[in-house]
Write a protein that holds these residues in place. Structure first.
Motif: not given
Length: 95
Positions: A19-22, A38-45
């Motif tokens: 999760a990208i912190p607020d 709420t945004f997240f990052l993973d290996n895909a993007g």
């Protein structure tokens, strides 16, 4: 979909993403581009969770949607694209 802290924890426990912190400096720009999520990052993007159907036991679920893909193997740059639904469904329990 803006998730509460419990739902963020549930999401990262069911899906290998961060999760990208607020309070991250990019959040205002991401909100301008994609809305209040709420945004997240993973290996895909870059990913978000959108509301999905209620699961059999009555709990809310969310569908993981990819908004941007990594441009390079070192994952230093993202390219936005049309939202792509993934096959990942997160079960969310109200806090």
């Amino acid at each position: 979909m803006k998730l509460n802290s419990s739902q963020v924890d549930q999401t990262v426990n069911q899906f290998p993403a961060q999760a990208i912190p607020d309070n991250h400096p990019l959040i205002p720009q991401l909100n301008q581009l994609f809305g209040d999520h709420t945004f997240f990052l993973d290996n895909a993007g870059l990913l978000i969770v959108e509301p999905a159907e209620v699961v059999a036991d009555g709990r809310q679920s969310g569908k993981v949607v990819k908004l941007a893909s990594w441009n390079d193997p070192s994952r230093t740059s993202l390219a936005a694209h049309e939202p792509e639904e993934t096959d990942v469904v997160i079960v969310l329990v109200a806090a």
